[in-house]
Design an enzyme around this catalytic site. Sequence first.
Site, PDB file in Angstrom:
ATOM      1  CB  THR A 237       6.469   5.431   5.947  1.00  0.00           C
ATOM      2  OG1 THR A 237       7.580   4.381   6.738  1.00  0.00           O
ATOM      3  CG2 THR A 237       5.114   4.764   5.687  1.00  0.00           C
TER       4      THR A 237
ATOM      5  CG  ASN B  70       3.091  -1.328   0.217  1.00  0.00           C
ATOM      6  OD1 ASN B  70       3.780  -0.359  -0.050  1.00  0.00           O
ATOM      7  ND2 ASN B  70       1.932  -1.229   0.898  1.00  0.00           N
TER       8      ASN B  70
ATOM      9  CE  LYS C 282      10.673   0.991  10.751  1.00  0.00           C
ATOM     10  NZ  LYS C 282      11.306  -0.331  11.124  1.00  0.00           N
TER      11      LYS C 282
ATOM     12  CE1 TYR D  33       6.147   2.395   9.269  1.00  0.00           C
ATOM     13  CE2 TYR D  33       7.038   1.346  11.452  1.00  0.00           C
ATOM     14  CZ  TYR D  33       7.164   1.492   9.862  1.00  0.00           C
ATOM     15  OH  TYR D  33       7.612   0.688   9.035  1.00  0.00           O
TER      16      TYR D  33
ATOM     17  CB  SER E  62       9.420   2.033   6.187  1.00  0.00           C
ATOM     18  OG  SER E  62       8.235   2.248   5.671  1.00  0.00           O
TER      19      SER E  62
ATOM     20  NE  ARG F 210      -5.004   3.088   5.242  1.00  0.00           N
ATOM     21  CZ  ARG F 210      -4.445   1.811   5.211  1.00  0.00           C
ATOM     22  NH1 ARG F 210      -4.699   0.813   6.062  1.00  0.00           N
ATOM     23  NH2 ARG F 210      -3.293   1.834   4.514  1.00  0.00           N
TER      24      ARG F 210
ATOM     25  CG  ASP G 209      -4.142   5.099   3.022  1.00  0.00           C
ATOM     26  OD1 ASP G 209      -3.289   4.900   3.610  1.00  0.00           O
ATOM     27  OD2 ASP G 209      -5.115   4.419   2.723  1.00  0.00           O
TER      28      ASP G 209
ATOM     29  N   GLY H 198       9.638 -12.293  13.233  1.00  0.00           N
ATOM     30  CA  GLY H 198       8.525 -11.485  12.523  1.00  0.00           C
ATOM     31  C   GLY H 198       8.363 -11.777  11.251  1.00  0.00           C
TER      32      GLY H 198
HETATM   33  C1  WQD Z   1      -2.188  -0.544   0.577  1.00  0.00           C
HETATM   34  C2  WQD Z   1      -3.136   0.019  -0.363  1.00  0.00           C
HETATM   35  C3  WQD Z   1      -4.750   1.582   1.041  1.00  0.00           C
HETATM   36  C4  WQD Z   1      -6.220  -2.120   3.319  1.00  0.00           C
HETATM   37  C5  WQD Z   1       1.933   0.377   5.146  1.00  0.00           C
HETATM   38  C6  WQD Z   1       2.695   1.191   5.909  1.00  0.00           C
HETATM   39  C7  WQD Z   1       4.123   1.018   5.428  1.00  0.00           C
HETATM   40  C8  WQD Z   1       4.402  -0.452   5.308  1.00  0.00           C
HETATM   41  C9  WQD Z   1       3.488  -1.088   4.333  1.00  0.00           C
HETATM   42  C10 WQD Z   1       5.644  -0.837   7.286  1.00  0.00           C
HETATM   43  C11 WQD Z   1      -3.370   1.397   0.105  1.00  0.00           C
HETATM   44  C12 WQD Z   1      -5.597   0.201   0.509  1.00  0.00           C
HETATM   45  C13 WQD Z   1      -5.644  -1.374   2.548  1.00  0.00           C
HETATM   46  C14 WQD Z   1      -7.604  -2.315   3.248  1.00  0.00           C
HETATM   47  C15 WQD Z   1      -7.706  -0.814   1.266  1.00  0.00           C
HETATM   48  N1  WQD Z   1       4.737  -1.028   6.504  1.00  0.00           N
HETATM   49  N2  WQD Z   1      -6.132  -0.751   1.598  1.00  0.00           N
HETATM   50  N3  WQD Z   1      -8.455  -1.628   2.205  1.00  0.00           N
HETATM   51  O1  WQD Z   1      -0.679   1.886   3.786  1.00  0.00           O
HETATM   52  O2  WQD Z   1       0.798   1.256   1.561  1.00  0.00           O
HETATM   53  O3  WQD Z   1       1.782   0.830   3.619  1.00  0.00           O
HETATM   54  O4  WQD Z   1       2.297  -0.933   5.154  1.00  0.00           O
HETATM   55  O5  WQD Z   1       6.865  -0.385   6.854  1.00  0.00           O
HETATM   56  O6  WQD Z   1       4.995   1.580   6.206  1.00  0.00           O
HETATM   57  O7  WQD Z   1       2.284   2.503   5.718  1.00  0.00           O
HETATM   58  O8  WQD Z   1      -0.123  -0.614   2.921  1.00  0.00           O
HETATM   59  O9  WQD Z   1      -1.460  -2.558   2.484  1.00  0.00           O
HETATM   60  O10 WQD Z   1      -2.248  -0.724   4.412  1.00  0.00           O
HETATM   61  O11 WQD Z   1      -2.579  -0.192   2.159  1.00  0.00           O
HETATM   62  O12 WQD Z   1      -8.203  -0.195   0.297  1.00  0.00           O
HETATM   63  O13 WQD Z   1      -8.469  -2.985   3.930  1.00  0.00           O
HETATM   64  O14 WQD Z   1      -4.609  -0.950   0.039  1.00  0.00           O
HETATM   65  O15 WQD Z   1      -5.591   2.547   1.001  1.00  0.00           O
HETATM   66  O16 WQD Z   1      -4.038   2.038  -0.996  1.00  0.00           O
HETATM   67  P1  WQD Z   1       0.431   0.937   2.988  1.00  0.00           P
HETATM   68  P2  WQD Z   1      -1.670  -1.127   2.936  1.00  0.00           P
END
Ligand code: WQD
Length: 343
Positions: free
Chosen positions: A126, A178, A152, A148, A124, A291, A294, A10
């Site tokens: 989360t 992230n 964890k 999810y 994570s 979203r 979030d 991965g």
């Molecule tokens: C980041 C920011 C969105 C996409 C997730 C999982 C977390 C970890 C990392 C596994 C937020 C904004 C996103 C888009 C946007 N994974 N966004 N447009 O949600 O913080 O974390 O991934 O462990 O568990 O929850 O990451 O990259 O999805 O979002 O505006 O098309 O970008 O609202 O503020 P997130 P993300």
Amino acid sequence: MSILITGGAGYIGSHTCVELLNAGYDIIVLDNFSNSSPESLNRVKELTDRDFKVYEVDLLDREKVELVFEENHIDAVIHFAGLKAVGESVSIPIYYYQNNITGTLVLLDIMKKYHVKNIVFSSSATVYGTHAKVPLVEDEILGATNPYGSTKLMIEQILKDVFIADSSWSIALLRYFNPIGAHVSGKIGEDPKGIPNNLMPYVTQVAAGKLDRLSVFGSDYPTHDGTGVRDYIHVMDLAIGHIKALEKVMNGTGVEAYNLGTGVGYSVLDLINAFEQATNIKIPYHITDRRPGDIATCYASPMKAKKELGWEAKKDINDMCRDAWNWQSNNPNGYKKEEIITI
Ligand code: WQD
């Protein structure tokens, strides 16, 4: 020292394999390739000039998992294997619990049988509840807001209970913030299936012309510019964090959680700007609704990892954007072989 890496094909797993091999460890990779490609491991071999065994095994297949332990001497396990899409977990929770929880229970039971009691677990951020204060510290209130994140949190609890039952175990729970970016070579990187859920792979696909424009999910959050703030960390810094955690796990017993983050928060608009500065590529975007699920702001206090693991993130947002684009631009279709169009 021989390390079993579950989910080693991965995104974070493959980058950690490179660092482990470069640090002189022997590795064995177990992966079911449900959300990864064997090609990533071919690239790892190329990058490190090291060979290693790969087992295409699902953790739910107890017999095949046991065979891996039967055939190999294993000193420790780094456990990445698991489903990780927040949105998907809401729609298919049973599959997530089956895959992530039961798969881990099979792994731990076999580790116990073969007296392998050293494990680094891929957790994570989360697991922190929505009301947790930033910067997040490891003894903050925990609470998941999606299946999810619940898997964890449950696995962290399972591992804590394993240690209570047998204090000869040595366990590190690594809470990622992230992860973005890619190995500087551009040979390995993030290869999401379908339309990316996460911000950076979406941005790089817009930059590559595979997607039209980015939707910015909400601009009315209580942040400096109204868009979501996150703690982005270079995947290579994250990989090195695993090496440091492994060293700690191999030299003692106990169970400890560590944040792997930079301690710095960037908004969505900050990230777009940083990407444009680093690559000189304009990213068209439009503001849409928030979203669901979030939160406004999430970033780490990385002090415990610095103090106890001797680890801190070294790469900055410019490195992350530059390396993410280098991977995407060199691999427009990820690990899929280039489509040969015959005319
Ligand atoms: C980041 C920011 C969105 C996409 C997730 C999982 C977390 C970890 C990392 C596994 C937020 C904004 C996103 C888009 C946007 N994974 N966004 N447009 O949600 O913080 O974390 O991934 O462990 O568990 O929850 O990451 O990259 O999805 O979002 O505006 O098309 O970008 O609202 O503020 P997130 P993300």
